[in-house]
Design an enzyme around this catalytic site. Structure first.
Site, PDB file in Angstrom:
ATOM      1  NE  ARG A   1       7.696  -2.051   6.526  1.00 16.14           N
ATOM      2  CZ  ARG A   1       6.375  -2.011   6.547  1.00 16.14           C
ATOM      3  NH1 ARG A   1       5.717  -1.481   5.536  1.00 16.14           N
ATOM      4  NH2 ARG A   1       5.703  -2.513   7.551  1.00 16.14           N
TER       5      ARG A   1
ATOM      6  NE  ARG B   1      -5.488   0.002   8.638  1.00 20.50           N
ATOM      7  CZ  ARG B   1      -4.264  -0.459   8.537  1.00 20.50           C
ATOM      8  NH1 ARG B   1      -3.987  -1.686   8.902  1.00 20.50           N
ATOM      9  NH2 ARG B   1      -3.303   0.294   8.083  1.00 20.50           N
TER      10      ARG B   1
ATOM     11  NE  ARG C   1       5.465   0.049  10.188  1.00 20.13           N
ATOM     12  CZ  ARG C   1       4.414  -0.058   9.387  1.00 20.13           C
ATOM     13  NH1 ARG C   1       4.409   0.554   8.221  1.00 20.13           N
ATOM     14  NH2 ARG C   1       3.376  -0.773   9.741  1.00 20.13           N
TER      15      ARG C   1
ATOM     16  NE  ARG D   1       1.504  -4.699  11.033  1.00 23.55           N
ATOM     17  CZ  ARG D   1       2.727  -4.575  10.505  1.00 23.55           C
ATOM     18  NH1 ARG D   1       3.793  -5.036  11.149  1.00 23.55           N
ATOM     19  NH2 ARG D   1       2.875  -3.978   9.352  1.00 23.55           N
TER      20      ARG D   1
ATOM     21  CE  LYS E   1      -2.112  -1.041   3.883  1.00 26.16           C
ATOM     22  NZ  LYS E   1      -1.436  -2.304   4.235  1.00 26.16           N
TER      23      LYS E   1
END
Ligand code: AP5
Ligand code: MG
Length: 324
Positions: free
Chosen positions: A163, A124, A196, A207, A48
Protein backbone atom coordinates in the site's frame (compact mmCIF):
# COMPACT_ATOMS: atom_id res chain seq x y z
CA UNK A 1 -8.93 7.44 3.29
CA UNK A 2 -8.47 10.90 4.73
CA UNK A 3 -5.05 12.17 5.63
CA UNK A 4 -3.98 12.88 9.20
CA UNK A 5 -3.90 16.56 8.32
CA UNK A 6 -7.25 16.60 6.59
CA UNK A 7 -10.61 16.14 8.23
CA UNK A 8 -11.91 12.60 8.04
CA UNK A 9 -15.46 13.73 7.41
CA UNK A 10 -15.85 14.39 3.74
CA UNK A 11 -17.76 17.24 2.17
CA UNK A 12 -19.44 16.10 -1.02
CA UNK A 13 -19.03 18.39 -3.97
CA UNK A 14 -20.01 16.12 -6.86
CA UNK A 15 -23.71 15.97 -7.70
CA UNK A 16 -25.48 12.64 -7.52
CA UNK A 17 -26.18 12.77 -11.27
CA UNK A 18 -22.49 13.31 -12.03
CA UNK A 19 -21.57 10.43 -9.79
CA UNK A 20 -24.18 8.08 -11.28
CA UNK A 21 -22.77 8.96 -14.70
CA UNK A 22 -19.23 8.16 -13.56
CA UNK A 23 -20.43 4.79 -12.26
CA UNK A 24 -21.85 3.96 -15.68
CA UNK A 25 -18.43 4.71 -17.12
CA UNK A 26 -16.73 2.12 -14.93
CA UNK A 27 -19.43 -0.45 -15.57
CA UNK A 28 -21.11 -0.33 -12.17
CA UNK A 29 -24.89 -0.47 -12.13
CA UNK A 30 -26.21 2.75 -10.58
CA UNK A 31 -28.57 2.45 -7.59
CA UNK A 32 -31.14 4.98 -6.58
CA UNK A 33 -31.48 6.95 -3.38
CA UNK A 34 -29.05 8.63 -1.07
CA UNK A 35 -28.67 8.53 2.69
CA UNK A 36 -27.73 5.46 4.70
CA UNK A 37 -26.12 4.51 8.02
CA UNK A 38 -23.48 1.90 7.37
CA UNK A 39 -20.77 0.05 9.32
CA UNK A 40 -17.81 -1.62 7.59
CA UNK A 41 -16.11 -4.42 9.53
CA UNK A 42 -13.06 -6.24 8.19
CA UNK A 43 -9.43 -7.08 8.89
CA UNK A 44 -6.58 -4.74 7.96
CA UNK A 45 -6.27 -4.48 4.19
CA UNK A 46 -9.71 -5.96 3.47
CA UNK A 47 -10.62 -2.78 1.57
CA UNK A 48 -12.64 -0.79 4.12
CA UNK A 49 -10.98 2.51 3.18
CA UNK A 50 -11.12 1.81 -0.56
CA UNK A 51 -14.82 0.96 -0.47
CA UNK A 52 -15.85 3.58 2.07
CA UNK A 53 -14.61 6.37 -0.20
CA UNK A 54 -16.88 5.13 -2.96
CA UNK A 55 -19.86 4.19 -0.81
CA UNK A 56 -19.90 7.50 1.06
CA UNK A 57 -19.78 9.34 -2.28
CA UNK A 58 -22.60 7.20 -3.63
CA UNK A 59 -24.95 7.66 -0.68
CA UNK A 60 -23.83 11.26 -0.08
CA UNK A 61 -23.00 10.53 3.54
CA UNK A 62 -20.00 11.30 5.74
CA UNK A 63 -17.19 8.81 6.08
CA UNK A 64 -15.85 8.39 9.60
CA UNK A 65 -12.69 6.29 9.77
CA UNK A 66 -11.58 5.88 13.37
CA UNK A 67 -8.13 4.88 12.06
CA UNK A 68 -7.81 8.24 10.27
CA UNK A 69 -9.23 10.18 13.22
CA UNK A 70 -6.81 8.46 15.59
CA UNK A 71 -3.82 9.05 13.28
CA UNK A 72 -4.80 12.71 13.36
CA UNK A 73 -5.06 12.70 17.18
CA UNK A 74 -1.72 10.87 17.45
CA UNK A 75 0.01 13.77 15.73
CA UNK A 76 -0.33 15.82 18.90
CA UNK A 77 3.20 15.22 20.15
CA UNK A 78 2.72 17.41 23.23
CA UNK A 79 -0.03 15.40 24.94
CA UNK A 80 0.24 12.12 26.85
CA UNK A 81 -2.95 10.95 25.14
CA UNK A 82 -1.41 11.52 21.68
CA UNK A 83 1.63 9.50 22.75
CA UNK A 84 -0.50 6.64 24.12
CA UNK A 85 -2.56 6.50 20.90
CA UNK A 86 0.63 6.42 18.79
CA UNK A 87 2.13 3.62 20.85
CA UNK A 88 -1.04 1.52 20.73
CA UNK A 89 -1.38 1.90 16.96
CA UNK A 90 2.29 1.05 16.37
CA UNK A 91 1.81 -2.08 18.50
CA UNK A 92 -1.29 -3.13 16.53
CA UNK A 93 -3.59 -2.98 19.57
CA UNK A 94 -6.88 -1.16 20.08
CA UNK A 95 -7.06 2.39 21.40
CA UNK A 96 -9.18 2.89 24.56
CA UNK A 97 -12.91 2.78 23.95
CA UNK A 98 -13.54 6.13 25.67
CA UNK A 99 -11.13 7.94 23.32
CA UNK A 100 -12.72 6.32 20.27
CA UNK A 101 -16.27 6.99 21.46
CA UNK A 102 -15.58 10.65 22.12
CA UNK A 103 -14.17 11.03 18.58
CA UNK A 104 -17.30 9.42 17.15
CA UNK A 105 -19.62 11.50 19.30
CA UNK A 106 -17.84 14.71 18.26
CA UNK A 107 -17.76 13.94 14.53
CA UNK A 108 -21.25 12.53 14.18
CA UNK A 109 -22.78 15.93 14.87
CA UNK A 110 -21.03 17.53 11.89
CA UNK A 111 -23.35 18.79 9.12
CA UNK A 112 -21.72 16.37 6.62
CA UNK A 113 -23.29 13.54 8.61
CA UNK A 114 -26.84 14.89 8.48
CA UNK A 115 -27.73 12.64 5.50
CA UNK A 116 -26.17 9.56 7.09
CA UNK A 117 -22.78 8.12 7.96
CA UNK A 118 -20.40 5.35 7.12
CA UNK A 119 -18.16 4.02 9.90
CA UNK A 120 -14.93 2.56 8.54
CA UNK A 121 -13.33 0.36 11.19
CA UNK A 122 -15.72 1.26 13.99
CA UNK A 123 -17.02 -0.36 16.18
CA UNK A 124 -14.24 -2.89 16.86
CA UNK A 125 -15.37 -4.37 20.17
CA UNK A 126 -18.69 -5.48 21.62
CA UNK A 127 -18.37 -2.66 24.12
CA UNK A 128 -18.04 -0.11 21.29
CA UNK A 129 -21.02 -1.76 19.53
CA UNK A 130 -23.16 -1.41 22.66
CA UNK A 131 -22.07 2.17 23.25
CA UNK A 132 -22.82 3.04 19.63
CA UNK A 133 -26.29 1.55 19.99
CA UNK A 134 -26.97 3.79 22.98
CA UNK A 135 -25.49 6.84 21.26
CA UNK A 136 -27.64 6.34 18.15
CA UNK A 137 -30.72 5.70 20.26
CA UNK A 138 -30.17 9.01 22.05
CA UNK A 139 -30.03 10.72 18.64
CA UNK A 140 -33.04 8.72 17.37
CA UNK A 141 -30.94 7.18 14.63
CA UNK A 142 -30.31 3.56 13.71
CA UNK A 143 -27.95 1.49 11.60
CA UNK A 144 -29.11 0.24 8.20
CA UNK A 145 -26.42 -2.30 7.38
CA UNK A 146 -23.21 -3.84 8.70
CA UNK A 147 -20.99 -5.12 5.89
CA UNK A 148 -18.29 -7.60 6.79
CA UNK A 149 -15.39 -7.75 4.32
CA UNK A 150 -14.27 -11.36 4.77
CA UNK A 151 -10.90 -12.42 3.37
CA UNK A 152 -8.23 -14.97 4.35
CA UNK A 153 -5.24 -13.53 6.22
CA UNK A 154 -2.79 -14.81 3.58
CA UNK A 155 -4.09 -12.33 0.99
CA UNK A 156 -3.75 -9.35 3.30
CA UNK A 157 0.02 -9.29 3.60
CA UNK A 158 0.47 -8.41 -0.09
CA UNK A 159 -2.20 -5.74 0.12
CA UNK A 160 -0.80 -4.09 3.25
CA UNK A 161 2.88 -4.28 2.40
CA UNK A 162 2.22 -2.89 -1.10
CA UNK A 163 0.00 0.00 0.00
CA UNK A 164 1.09 3.55 -0.83
CA UNK A 165 -0.71 6.63 0.44
CA UNK A 166 -0.89 10.28 -0.48
CA UNK A 167 -1.23 11.75 3.00
CA UNK A 168 -2.48 15.17 1.96
CA UNK A 169 -5.52 13.91 -0.01
CA UNK A 170 -6.03 10.43 1.46
CA UNK A 171 -5.64 8.82 -1.98
CA UNK A 172 -4.52 5.20 -1.70
CA UNK A 173 -2.50 3.22 -4.26
CA UNK A 174 -0.99 -0.23 -4.42
CA UNK A 175 2.37 -1.09 -5.95
CA UNK A 176 0.88 -4.13 -7.69
CA UNK A 177 -2.92 -3.83 -7.76
CA UNK A 178 -3.36 -0.09 -8.28
CA UNK A 179 0.02 1.47 -9.14
CA UNK A 180 0.42 5.23 -9.59
CA UNK A 181 1.20 6.41 -13.14
CA UNK A 182 4.70 7.43 -12.05
CA UNK A 183 6.49 5.37 -9.40
CA UNK A 184 5.94 6.74 -5.85
CA UNK A 185 4.19 9.89 -7.15
CA UNK A 186 0.58 10.95 -6.60
CA UNK A 187 -1.29 10.93 -9.94
CA UNK A 188 -2.94 14.30 -9.30
CA UNK A 189 -0.33 16.45 -7.56
CA UNK A 190 2.89 14.58 -8.36
CA UNK A 191 3.78 14.69 -4.66
CA UNK A 192 5.69 11.80 -3.10
CA UNK A 193 3.70 8.81 -1.87
CA UNK A 194 4.37 7.27 1.55
CA UNK A 195 3.80 4.07 3.48
CA UNK A 196 1.82 3.90 6.72
CA UNK A 197 4.09 3.36 9.74
CA UNK A 198 1.96 0.41 10.91
CA UNK A 199 2.17 -1.33 7.52
CA UNK A 200 5.01 -3.67 8.53
CA UNK A 201 4.88 -7.47 8.74
CA UNK A 202 5.25 -7.41 12.51
CA UNK A 203 2.50 -4.84 13.18
CA UNK A 204 0.23 -6.45 10.59
CA UNK A 205 0.43 -9.77 12.45
CA UNK A 206 -0.49 -8.01 15.69
CA UNK A 207 -3.37 -6.15 13.98
CA UNK A 208 -4.73 -9.40 12.54
CA UNK A 209 -4.50 -11.06 15.92
CA UNK A 210 -6.37 -8.15 17.52
CA UNK A 211 -9.03 -8.35 14.79
CA UNK A 212 -9.67 -12.07 15.26
CA UNK A 213 -9.80 -11.87 19.05
CA UNK A 214 -11.57 -8.60 19.71
CA UNK A 215 -13.51 -7.61 16.59
CA UNK A 216 -14.93 -10.84 15.13
CA UNK A 217 -17.39 -11.30 18.08
CA UNK A 218 -19.12 -8.18 16.69
CA UNK A 219 -20.19 -10.19 13.65
CA UNK A 220 -22.47 -12.32 15.81
CA UNK A 221 -23.60 -9.22 17.68
CA UNK A 222 -24.88 -7.69 14.43
CA UNK A 223 -26.12 -10.98 13.00
CA UNK A 224 -28.49 -11.23 15.96
CA UNK A 225 -29.75 -7.76 15.13
CA UNK A 226 -30.46 -8.76 11.52
CA UNK A 227 -28.04 -6.16 10.23
CA UNK A 228 -25.06 -8.18 9.08
CA UNK A 229 -24.05 -9.49 5.65
CA UNK A 230 -20.69 -10.89 4.67
CA UNK A 231 -18.98 -10.09 1.34
CA UNK A 232 -16.04 -11.95 -0.19
CA UNK A 233 -13.45 -9.16 -0.08
CA UNK A 234 -10.90 -11.09 -2.14
CA UNK A 235 -12.84 -10.13 -5.28
CA UNK A 236 -11.99 -7.19 -7.51
CA UNK A 237 -12.63 -3.71 -6.09
CA UNK A 238 -15.60 -3.09 -8.42
CA UNK A 239 -17.23 -6.43 -7.55
CA UNK A 240 -16.96 -5.78 -3.82
CA UNK A 241 -18.38 -2.31 -4.44
CA UNK A 242 -21.31 -3.58 -6.52
CA UNK A 243 -22.22 -6.19 -3.88
CA UNK A 244 -21.94 -3.63 -1.10
CA UNK A 245 -24.44 -1.39 -2.91
CA UNK A 246 -26.85 -4.26 -3.48
CA UNK A 247 -26.78 -5.33 0.16
CA UNK A 248 -27.18 -1.82 1.57
CA UNK A 249 -30.06 -1.15 -0.83
CA UNK A 250 -31.72 -4.43 0.17
CA UNK A 251 -31.52 -3.50 3.83
CA UNK A 252 -32.87 -0.02 3.08
CA UNK A 253 -35.86 -1.52 1.26
CA UNK A 254 -36.99 -3.25 4.45
CA UNK A 255 -39.97 -1.22 5.70
CA UNK A 256 -38.75 -0.93 9.25
CA UNK A 257 -35.86 -2.30 11.16
CA UNK A 258 -36.65 -3.63 14.60
CA UNK A 259 -33.83 -4.94 16.76
CA UNK A 260 -34.59 -8.25 18.44
CA UNK A 261 -35.68 -7.95 22.04
CA UNK A 262 -33.41 -9.58 24.60
CA UNK A 263 -35.84 -12.51 24.94
CA UNK A 264 -36.12 -13.04 21.20
CA UNK A 265 -32.36 -12.74 20.93
CA UNK A 266 -31.75 -15.39 23.56
CA UNK A 267 -34.53 -17.55 22.14
CA UNK A 268 -32.75 -17.63 18.83
CA UNK A 269 -29.70 -19.28 20.29
CA UNK A 270 -30.94 -20.80 23.54
CA UNK A 271 -33.31 -23.44 24.79
CA UNK A 272 -34.37 -24.11 28.38
CA UNK A 273 -33.21 -27.24 30.21
CA UNK A 274 -35.62 -28.48 32.88
CA UNK A 275 -34.68 -30.63 35.86
CA UNK A 276 -36.79 -31.95 38.76
CA UNK A 277 -35.32 -32.19 42.25
CA UNK A 278 -37.04 -34.18 44.98
CA UNK A 279 -36.64 -33.01 48.55
CA UNK A 280 -37.09 -36.04 50.84
CA UNK A 281 -37.20 -33.92 53.97
CA UNK A 282 -40.46 -32.06 53.23
CA UNK A 283 -41.51 -34.34 50.33
CA UNK A 284 -41.65 -31.57 47.77
CA UNK A 285 -40.58 -31.47 44.18
CA UNK A 286 -38.71 -28.46 42.77
CA UNK A 287 -38.74 -27.84 39.04
CA UNK A 288 -35.68 -25.94 37.87
CA UNK A 289 -35.06 -24.45 34.48
CA UNK A 290 -31.84 -23.05 33.13
CA UNK A 291 -30.99 -21.76 29.68
CA UNK A 292 -28.77 -23.95 27.58
CA UNK A 293 -26.81 -22.49 24.74
CA UNK A 294 -27.02 -24.58 21.60
CA UNK A 295 -24.16 -22.67 20.07
CA UNK A 296 -20.92 -24.61 19.97
CA UNK A 297 -18.75 -23.26 22.78
CA UNK A 298 -15.21 -22.96 21.51
CA UNK A 299 -12.31 -21.05 23.02
CA UNK A 300 -11.42 -19.29 19.77
CA UNK A 301 -8.27 -17.76 21.28
CA UNK A 302 -6.65 -21.20 21.12
CA UNK A 303 -7.28 -21.62 17.36
CA UNK A 304 -4.71 -20.88 14.68
CA UNK A 305 -5.60 -17.97 12.35
CA UNK A 306 -6.29 -20.23 9.37
CA UNK A 307 -8.46 -22.59 11.34
CA UNK A 308 -10.25 -19.65 12.93
CA UNK A 309 -11.18 -18.34 9.47
CA UNK A 310 -12.60 -21.75 8.51
CA UNK A 311 -14.34 -22.05 11.90
CA UNK A 312 -15.96 -18.61 11.55
CA UNK A 313 -17.11 -19.35 7.98
CA UNK A 314 -18.63 -22.73 8.89
CA UNK A 315 -20.40 -21.46 12.01
CA UNK A 316 -21.76 -18.51 10.00
CA UNK A 317 -23.41 -20.90 7.50
CA UNK A 318 -24.75 -23.15 10.28
CA UNK A 319 -26.18 -20.17 12.10
CA UNK A 320 -27.78 -18.75 8.94
CA UNK A 321 -29.52 -22.10 8.46
CA UNK A 322 -30.66 -22.17 12.08
CA UNK A 323 -28.68 -25.33 12.83
CA UNK A 324 -26.79 -23.81 15.76
P1 AP5 B 1 -7.28 1.49 10.50
O1 AP5 B 1 -6.66 2.65 9.87
O2 AP5 B 1 -8.73 1.34 10.44
O3 AP5 B 1 -6.54 0.20 9.93
P2 AP5 B 1 -7.03 -1.29 9.65
O4 AP5 B 1 -8.30 -1.69 10.25
O5 AP5 B 1 -5.85 -2.09 10.02
O6 AP5 B 1 -7.36 -1.28 8.14
P3 AP5 B 1 -6.51 -0.67 6.96
O7 AP5 B 1 -6.77 0.81 6.89
O8 AP5 B 1 -5.08 -1.10 7.07
O9 AP5 B 1 -7.11 -1.46 5.74
P4 AP5 B 1 -8.43 -1.19 4.90
O10 AP5 B 1 -9.40 -2.26 5.21
O11 AP5 B 1 -8.89 0.23 5.05
O12 AP5 B 1 -7.84 -1.46 3.45
P5 AP5 B 1 -7.57 -0.44 2.22
O13 AP5 B 1 -8.85 -0.08 1.57
O14 AP5 B 1 -6.66 0.67 2.63
O15 AP5 B 1 -6.85 1.43 12.03
C1 AP5 B 1 -5.49 1.61 12.39
C2 AP5 B 1 -5.33 1.46 13.89
O16 AP5 B 1 -6.10 2.45 14.58
C3 AP5 B 1 -5.79 0.13 14.49
O17 AP5 B 1 -4.80 -0.86 14.38
C4 AP5 B 1 -6.05 0.54 15.95
O18 AP5 B 1 -4.86 0.65 16.67
C5 AP5 B 1 -6.63 1.93 15.80
N1 AP5 B 1 -8.11 1.92 15.70
C6 AP5 B 1 -8.84 2.21 14.59
N2 AP5 B 1 -10.15 2.11 14.86
C7 AP5 B 1 -10.27 1.76 16.15
C8 AP5 B 1 -11.38 1.50 17.01
N3 AP5 B 1 -12.66 1.57 16.57
N4 AP5 B 1 -11.12 1.15 18.29
C9 AP5 B 1 -9.87 1.08 18.76
N5 AP5 B 1 -8.76 1.31 18.00
C10 AP5 B 1 -8.96 1.65 16.70
O19 AP5 B 1 -6.78 -1.44 1.22
C11 AP5 B 1 -5.48 -1.89 1.54
C12 AP5 B 1 -4.65 -2.02 0.24
O20 AP5 B 1 -5.25 -3.01 -0.60
C13 AP5 B 1 -4.63 -0.71 -0.59
O21 AP5 B 1 -3.35 -0.56 -1.15
C14 AP5 B 1 -5.69 -0.94 -1.68
O22 AP5 B 1 -5.35 -0.26 -2.87
C15 AP5 B 1 -5.65 -2.46 -1.86
N6 AP5 B 1 -6.98 -3.04 -2.14
C16 AP5 B 1 -8.17 -2.74 -1.56
N7 AP5 B 1 -9.16 -3.50 -2.06
C17 AP5 B 1 -8.58 -4.32 -2.98
C18 AP5 B 1 -9.08 -5.37 -3.82
N8 AP5 B 1 -10.39 -5.71 -3.83
N9 AP5 B 1 -8.19 -6.03 -4.62
C19 AP5 B 1 -6.86 -5.68 -4.62
N10 AP5 B 1 -6.34 -4.70 -3.84
C20 AP5 B 1 -7.19 -4.04 -3.03
MG1 MG C 1 -8.36 1.88 6.22
Amino acid sequence: MASPSASSTKTKTESNEQYQASLKNIGVKPQSGTGANIVLVGPPGSGKGTQSNRLSEHYKICQLSTGDLLRQAAQDKSSDEGKRIRQTMEAGGLVDDHIVMSLIDKNLTKPECSNGFLFDGFPRTINQGEQLERLLESKQKRLDAVLEYAIPDELLKRRILGRLIHKQSGRTYHEEFNPPKESMKDDVTGETLERRSDDTTETLNARLNTYHKQTTPLIDFYRKRNLHKSIDASQKVNDVYQQSLEIVDDFRKQPSYKPLSVDEEQGSVRQMETSVERNDFDETLTIKTKPINNQIEVDTSSLSKNFLFVYNSVTAVLRDRGII
